[in-house]
Design a protein around this motif. Sequence first.
Motif, PDB file in Angstrom:
ATOM      1  N   ASP A  65       0.833  -1.203   0.000  1.00 30.08           N
ATOM      2  CA  ASP A  65       0.000   0.000   0.000  1.00 30.08           C
ATOM      3  C   ASP A  65       0.869   1.255   0.000  1.00 30.08           C
ATOM      4  O   ASP A  65       0.533   2.250  -0.671  1.00 30.08           O
ATOM      5  N   TYR A  66       1.956   1.202   0.762  1.00 30.93           N
ATOM      6  CA  TYR A  66       2.862   2.355   0.799  1.00 30.93           C
ATOM      7  C   TYR A  66       3.525   2.571  -0.564  1.00 30.93           C
ATOM      8  O   TYR A  66       3.613   3.710  -1.051  1.00 30.93           O
ATOM      9  N   ILE A  67       3.955   1.469  -1.191  1.00 27.48           N
ATOM     10  CA  ILE A  67       4.572   1.567  -2.514  1.00 27.48           C
ATOM     11  C   ILE A  67       3.600   2.194  -3.508  1.00 27.48           C
ATOM     12  O   ILE A  67       3.993   3.020  -4.350  1.00 27.48           O
ATOM     13  N   GLU A  68       2.319   1.839  -3.425  1.00 29.41           N
ATOM     14  CA  GLU A  68       1.332   2.408  -4.337  1.00 29.41           C
ATOM     15  C   GLU A  68       1.177   3.914  -4.116  1.00 29.41           C
ATOM     16  O   GLU A  68       1.055   4.688  -5.074  1.00 29.41           O
ATOM     17  N   LEU A  69       1.198   4.366  -2.846  1.00 28.55           N
ATOM     18  CA  LEU A  69       1.169   5.805  -2.576  1.00 28.55           C
ATOM     19  C   LEU A  69       2.376   6.506  -3.186  1.00 28.55           C
ATOM     20  O   LEU A  69       2.265   7.597  -3.750  1.00 28.55           O
ATOM     21  N   ARG A  70       3.523   5.857  -3.079  1.00 37.98           N
ATOM     22  CA  ARG A  70       4.740   6.451  -3.637  1.00 37.98           C
ATOM     23  C   ARG A  70       4.640   6.542  -5.165  1.00 37.98           C
ATOM     24  O   ARG A  70       5.115   7.503  -5.760  1.00 37.98           O
ATOM     25  N   ARG A  71       4.041   5.532  -5.794  1.00 37.23           N
ATOM     26  CA  ARG A  71       3.870   5.578  -7.250  1.00 37.23           C
ATOM     27  C   ARG A  71       2.977   6.757  -7.641  1.00 37.23           C
ATOM     28  O   ARG A  71       3.235   7.439  -8.645  1.00 37.23           O
ATOM     29  N   GLN A  72       1.942   7.009  -6.860  1.00 41.78           N
ATOM     30  CA  GLN A  72       1.056   8.131  -7.140  1.00 41.78           C
ATOM     31  C   GLN A  72       1.791   9.457  -6.979  1.00 41.78           C
ATOM     32  O   GLN A  72       1.590  10.396  -7.766  1.00 41.78           O
ATOM     33  N   LEU A  73       2.631   9.538  -5.949  1.00 41.79           N
ATOM     34  CA  LEU A  73       3.414  10.765  -5.752  1.00 41.79           C
ATOM     35  C   LEU A  73       4.349  11.010  -6.926  1.00 41.79           C
ATOM     36  O   LEU A  73       4.483  12.137  -7.408  1.00 41.79           O
ATOM     37  N   LYS A  74       5.003   9.957  -7.385  1.00 42.54           N
ATOM     38  CA  LYS A  74       5.902  10.113  -8.525  1.00 42.54           C
ATOM     39  C   LYS A  74       5.116  10.559  -9.757  1.00 42.54           C
ATOM     40  O   LYS A  74       5.547  11.458 -10.498  1.00 42.54           O
ATOM     41  N   GLU A  75       3.958   9.953  -9.983  1.00 45.88           N
ATOM     42  CA  GLU A  75       3.126  10.329 -11.128  1.00 45.88           C
ATOM     43  C   GLU A  75       2.740  11.803 -11.060  1.00 45.88           C
ATOM     44  O   GLU A  75       2.765  12.515 -12.073  1.00 45.88           O
ATOM     45  N   ALA A  76       2.398  12.279  -9.847  1.00 42.31           N
ATOM     46  CA  ALA A  76       2.025  13.688  -9.681  1.00 42.31           C
ATOM     47  C   ALA A  76       3.196  14.605 -10.032  1.00 42.31           C
ATOM     48  O   ALA A  76       3.020  15.638 -10.694  1.00 42.31           O
ATOM     49  N   HIS A  77       4.395  14.240  -9.612  1.00 41.47           N
ATOM     50  CA  HIS A  77       5.577  15.045  -9.932  1.00 41.47           C
ATOM     51  C   HIS A  77       5.848  15.049 -11.438  1.00 41.47           C
ATOM     52  O   HIS A  77       6.195  16.085 -12.010  1.00 41.47           O
ATOM     53  N   GLU A  78       5.694  13.890 -12.051  1.00 43.12           N
ATOM     54  CA  GLU A  78       5.957  13.796 -13.495  1.00 43.12           C
ATOM     55  C   GLU A  78       4.955  14.637 -14.289  1.00 43.12           C
ATOM     56  O   GLU A  78       5.340  15.382 -15.200  1.00 43.12           O
ATOM     57  N   LYS A  79       3.677  14.524 -13.963  1.00 45.62           N
ATOM     58  CA  LYS A  79       2.643  15.214 -14.736  1.00 45.62           C
ATOM     59  C   LYS A  79       2.644  16.720 -14.505  1.00 45.62           C
ATOM     60  O   LYS A  79       2.162  17.478 -15.350  1.00 45.62           O
ATOM     61  N   SER A  80       3.176  17.148 -13.346  1.00 47.94           N
ATOM     62  CA  SER A  80       3.236  18.590 -13.050  1.00 47.94           C
ATOM     63  C   SER A  80       4.580  19.200 -13.433  1.00 47.94           C
ATOM     64  O   SER A  80       4.803  20.393 -13.225  1.00 47.94           O
ATOM     65  N   ASN A  81       5.495  18.365 -13.955  1.00 50.07           N
ATOM     66  CA  ASN A  81       6.846  18.824 -14.297  1.00 50.07           C
ATOM     67  C   ASN A  81       7.524  19.499 -13.106  1.00 50.07           C
ATOM     68  O   ASN A  81       8.157  20.555 -13.230  1.00 50.07           O
ATOM     69  N   SER A  82       7.383  18.872 -11.952  1.00 48.81           N
ATOM     70  CA  SER A  82       7.960  19.400 -10.720  1.00 48.81           C
ATOM     71  C   SER A  82       9.479  19.528 -10.831  1.00 48.81           C
ATOM     72  O   SER A  82      10.138  18.731 -11.507  1.00 48.81           O
ATOM     73  N   ASP A  83      10.037  20.529 -10.145  1.00 48.91           N
ATOM     74  CA  ASP A  83      11.492  20.705 -10.095  1.00 48.91           C
ATOM     75  C   ASP A  83      12.127  19.886  -8.978  1.00 48.91           C
ATOM     76  O   ASP A  83      13.347  19.890  -8.825  1.00 48.91           O
ATOM     77  N   ASP A  84      11.308  19.215  -8.167  1.00 53.10           N
ATOM     78  CA  ASP A  84      11.841  18.424  -7.057  1.00 53.10           C
ATOM     79  C   ASP A  84      12.751  17.307  -7.560  1.00 53.10           C
ATOM     80  O   ASP A  84      12.667  16.882  -8.724  1.00 53.10           O
ATOM     81  N   SER A  85      13.587  16.834  -6.681  1.00 53.55           N
ATOM     82  CA  SER A  85      14.428  15.671  -6.946  1.00 53.55           C
ATOM     83  C   SER A  85      14.476  14.844  -5.677  1.00 53.55           C
ATOM     84  O   SER A  85      14.727  15.381  -4.597  1.00 53.55           O
ATOM     85  N   PHE A  86      14.209  13.542  -5.781  1.00 49.85           N
ATOM     86  CA  PHE A  86      14.265  12.711  -4.576  1.00 49.85           C
ATOM     87  C   PHE A  86      14.511  11.251  -4.940  1.00 49.85           C
ATOM     88  O   PHE A  86      14.216  10.797  -6.044  1.00 49.85           O
TER      89      PHE A  86
END
Length: 203
Positions: free
Chosen positions: A107-128
């Motif tokens: 379940d935690y891994i799935e939340l992390r996948r959603q977070l990554k997707e949000a960063h990708e689709k928003s073209n976030s400048d974050d790096s982690f």
Amino acid sequence: EHTEKHHKKGVSRVRTHQVISGPKNGWYVRISGPFTWADVDKFRAELNSKAHAAHGAKTVAPYVGESIGPMYWTNLTDLGYNPDTSGKPSKMIRINFTHVNPLMDGDYIELRRQLKEAHEKSNSDDSFGIYQLVHGGKMHTYAQGFPMNSWSEVPTSGGAQQGSIVNEVFGERAWGQFMSKGRKIIYKRNDEMWIYMKDYSTR
């Protein structure tokens, strides 16, 4: 002296960080790798060699008040975002440790996948980067590392804007739903800042 003499090449090369916030303020973290498990055999053999062990006992051990570890982590590269590919260390790393309830890693891994997707689709400048503890400590533990170069970056990086990014991509109530799921999955989180110690590192 010890780093220069015994950690300059091969599997022994090391990065040293000092913890400068949280309960472990003043501690040092030494990071080697990335390794295969076969590399760990080589690494342990080097550490336990007569010359290496004797020099460490003479030049390092007298100054160590308390230590923990070693711990072995795996880099979950499919969950990280916008990694630095220069091979050079950042001046600082903000580390978020997340402790997950047993049997809820998926379940935690799935939340992390959603977070990554949000960063990708928003073209976030974050790096982690996302790392999972696989041996040497409390299981179901993850670490999120944000490379930084100054404290001035805290308000705009290190996950500070994740809520707005998730809402932007998935809808205005998405972050609230995300947090509701997280409260069921995660039982503890803690946060530290590490600074890179160039004079005590060989990579």
